[in-house]
Motif scaffolding. Structure first.
Motif, short mmCIF file in Angstrom:
data_model
loop_
_atom_site.label_atom_id
_atom_site.label_comp_id
_atom_site.label_asym_id
_atom_site.label_seq_id
_atom_site.Cartn_x
_atom_site.Cartn_y
_atom_site.Cartn_z
N ALA A 38 -18.61 -17.88 -50.18
CA ALA A 38 -19.58 -18.17 -49.13
C ALA A 38 -18.91 -18.90 -47.97
O ALA A 38 -19.24 -18.67 -46.79
N ALA A 39 -17.96 -19.79 -48.30
CA ALA A 39 -17.25 -20.50 -47.23
C ALA A 39 -16.41 -19.53 -46.40
O ALA A 39 -16.33 -19.64 -45.16
N LEU A 40 -15.79 -18.57 -47.06
CA LEU A 40 -15.00 -17.58 -46.32
C LEU A 40 -15.88 -16.64 -45.51
O LEU A 40 -15.50 -16.16 -44.43
N ALA B 282 -12.56 -18.06 -38.40
CA ALA B 282 -11.18 -17.63 -38.24
C ALA B 282 -10.93 -16.25 -38.81
O ALA B 282 -9.89 -15.63 -38.54
N LEU B 283 -11.85 -15.75 -39.62
CA LEU B 283 -11.70 -14.45 -40.23
C LEU B 283 -12.42 -13.39 -39.42
O LEU B 283 -13.42 -13.66 -38.74
N GLY B 284 -11.94 -12.19 -39.52
CA GLY B 284 -12.59 -11.11 -38.82
C GLY B 284 -13.81 -10.61 -39.57
O GLY B 284 -14.12 -11.04 -40.68
N GLN C 42 -14.85 -11.16 -43.48
CA GLN C 42 -16.10 -11.84 -43.82
C GLN C 42 -16.99 -10.94 -44.70
O GLN C 42 -17.66 -11.40 -45.62
N THR C 43 -16.98 -9.65 -44.37
CA THR C 43 -17.76 -8.72 -45.20
C THR C 43 -17.23 -8.69 -46.64
O THR C 43 -17.98 -8.67 -47.61
N ALA C 44 -15.89 -8.68 -46.76
CA ALA C 44 -15.28 -8.69 -48.10
C ALA C 44 -15.63 -9.96 -48.85
O ALA C 44 -15.90 -9.94 -50.06
N ALA C 45 -15.64 -11.10 -48.13
CA ALA C 45 -16.02 -12.36 -48.79
C ALA C 45 -17.46 -12.32 -49.25
O ALA C 45 -17.82 -12.82 -50.33
N GLY C 46 -18.33 -11.71 -48.43
CA GLY C 46 -19.73 -11.58 -48.84
C GLY C 46 -19.87 -10.70 -50.07
O GLY C 46 -20.70 -10.95 -50.96
#
Length: 537
Positions: A215-217, A222-224, A228-232
């Motif tokens: 969730a933090a990522l 700083a991420l594209g 961010q989609t991958a982190a989600g």
């Protein structure tokens, strides 16, 4: 219920059992019939037709004995009673013994047999009265009934109860074996449940920390967009894994696998450090003496902190969490307080709703108390107070004690002991009662067998029995007394009457032939006194 044909092996067993029963019954009939034939021939006093009838009825009694043993006993008693009112006969006494034993061995209840014995006793009294044999014949009837029927019945009943005890012992042994297997299965399931709980707590905590990191990522500028989609997706995968873990919690480990455990020896400080490394804003405050805790208490403190941190990460992502660990001389208190979730935080992970319930049970078993609920600032607090030394919680009062195998076996043994006592005490008591009755009747008969001298003098030679009966007392002396002189030649019967109530001699003797009085005399015991009969003809 069987609806199809029986297996061949079962049919063969049934045929063999039926053949064995028929062979046993045939042998029993042959043995009992042998006594009837032995008395019937040669010139045993029975007519051929009575012998044939007796053998046939004995066969009927044998056929009925397996289903209705008391009916078979009644047939044997009736056959014996038709031969002798005293019931004791050479032809049928063995049948009385055998069917008495089989009645006790095969009849499931005792009350019908007792009713049958009472009926036979009453019938014997009527038979003795009809046969004009007097009560002495009935006493002999009772003695024969006691030793030839009742005692074998008691023996058979004892054998039946002993066989039931043996059968009950085997049944209870089989039941106890099944119960032991069930207990072992329950213990295995309980261990699996405990391990499943530990796995859920440990893996659920790790998955919650993974979701927090993802969730933090997901919101890191700083991420594209792709990262961010991958982190989600990672966060959602962690949520799905948590749900699946809850669904399969009961089957985490198959038989033979090693038990998974949570990090061994992990302290609360290490737990908090791991949570902080995962992105949770958490602080730890400790106070009080750092005395070592009992293993169960230490494990409970760790579980409270772990469950509270996991719940905070799942249900209040982004919130600040404060962990307090306070020790004193008698107890340790662990409290975890999280603030209100921040606005815009990712959605919370699903909850099974059982974490706090299991946590409460663990704290209770360690002798402590657990409290949880909303905090004043909108957050949530979980706290537990546990003793330094484990105090086991009071055991709940047990319900009504269920009957155990040992108690059932003890009751079966008591039934057998009671049957053995009955087999010994009942005949002894019956003999004692019969002896008292016979003694009382003997006294009564002696008092009623005294012939008055005046009545004796009124008797005349040649008087008929009917006339003499009006002058004689109700009872006579039972048989010719031992020691008196010989009876007159040619007399059909002689009767003896007392001159005094309790004196054995001298006696009045009256002899009859062809229904008329042929001799009357006063006789004495020749062993004690010279026999000088005073005759009047």
């Amino acid at each position: 219920m069987l609806t199809g044909p029986l297996p061949t092996s079962l049919l063969n067993n049934l045929r063999r059992e039926r053949t064995r029963q028929w062979a046993a019954d045939l042998a029993l009939w042959a043995m009992l019939s042998g006594f009837v034939l032995l008395k019937g021939y040669p010139d045993g006093g029975h007519s051929p037709w009575s012998v044939v009838l007796g053998v046939g009825l004995i066969g009927v009694a044998v056929l009925l004995c397996r289903a209705w043993p008391l009916v078979s006993l009644g047939i044997a008693v009736a056959l014996s009673a038709t031969v002798s009112a005293e019931l004791f006969t050479v032809s049928y006494t063995m049948a009385l013994v055998v069917f008495g034993y089989l009645s006790g061995r095969r009849a499931p209840r005792a009350r019908p047999a007792l009713h049958t014995f009472a009926g036979i006793t009453a019938a014997g009294l009527v038979l003795s009265s009809v046969a004009d044999d007097g009560l002495w014949s009935w006493f002999t009837f009772l003695t024969t009934l006691l030793f030839a029927v009742v005692v074998p019945w008691l023996v058979g009943r004892y054998v039946r109860q002993y066989a039931e005890l043996v059968g009950a012992g085997w049944q209870l042994a089989d039941r106890m074996e099944r119960e032991q297997r069930a207990i072992a299965d329950r213990e295995r399931l309980r261990e699996r449940s405990r391990i499943a709980g530990d796995m859920h707590d440990s893996l659920g905590h790790d998955l919650a920390l993974i979701a927090v990191r993802a969730a933090a990522l997901e919101v890191d500028p700083a991420l594209g967009d792709r990262q961010q989609t991958a982190a989600g997706e990672v966060r959602q995968a962690a949520a799905d894994a948590t749900a699946r873990l809850r669904d399969i919690i009961g089957v985490l480990r198959a038989d033979g696998e090693a038990a998974p455990v949570s990090p061994a020896g992990e302290s609360v400080a290490a737990l908090v450090e791991r949570a902080a490394d995962s992105g949770v804003e958490v602080t730890l405050t400790e106070s009080g003496p750092r005395a070592p805790l009992a293993p169960m208490t230490d494990r409970a403190v760790h579980r409270v902190a772990q469950e509270a941190l996991t719940n905070a990460a799942k249900h209040a992502p982004g919130a600040r969490v404060a962990v307090r660990l306070v020790r004193d001389e008698e107890s340790v208190t662990v409290a975890v307080l999280n603030s209100r979730p921040r606005e815009g935080s990712p959605p919370t992970l699903p909850s099974g709703g059982t974490g706090l319930v299991g946590l409460d049970e663990r704290v209770r078993l360690a002798g402590g108390t657990l409290a949880h609920g909303p905090a004043a600032d909108g957050g949530f607090e979980v706290s537990a107070r546990l003793p330094l030394a484990v105090r086991h919680p009071p055991v709940p009062a047990a319900g009504p004690e269920a009957p155990t195998s040992a108690k059932e076996l003890n009751r079966a043994r008591q039934r057998v002991r009671r049957g053995l006592r009955q087999a010994i005490v009942a005949p002894v008591a019956a003999v004692a009662v019969l002896g008292v009755l016979m003694f009382a009747f003997d006294l009564y008969a002696k008092s009623r067998s005294v012939l008055d001298r005046e009545q004796f003098d009124r008797l005349r030679i040649g008087d008929t029995r009917d006339r003499t009966r009006t002058l004689l007392p109700g009872y006579s002396v039972d048989g010719r007394p031992e020691g008196v002189g010989p009876e007159p030649a040619g007399a059909d019967t002689c009767a003896y009457y007392r001159t005094e109530k309790y004196e054995a001699t001298p006696l009045y003797r009256l002899c009859f032939k062809d229904g008329r009085l042929t001799d009357k005399a006063v006789v004495v015991d020749v062993d004690n006194e010279e026999n000088r009969p005073a005759s009047s003809r």
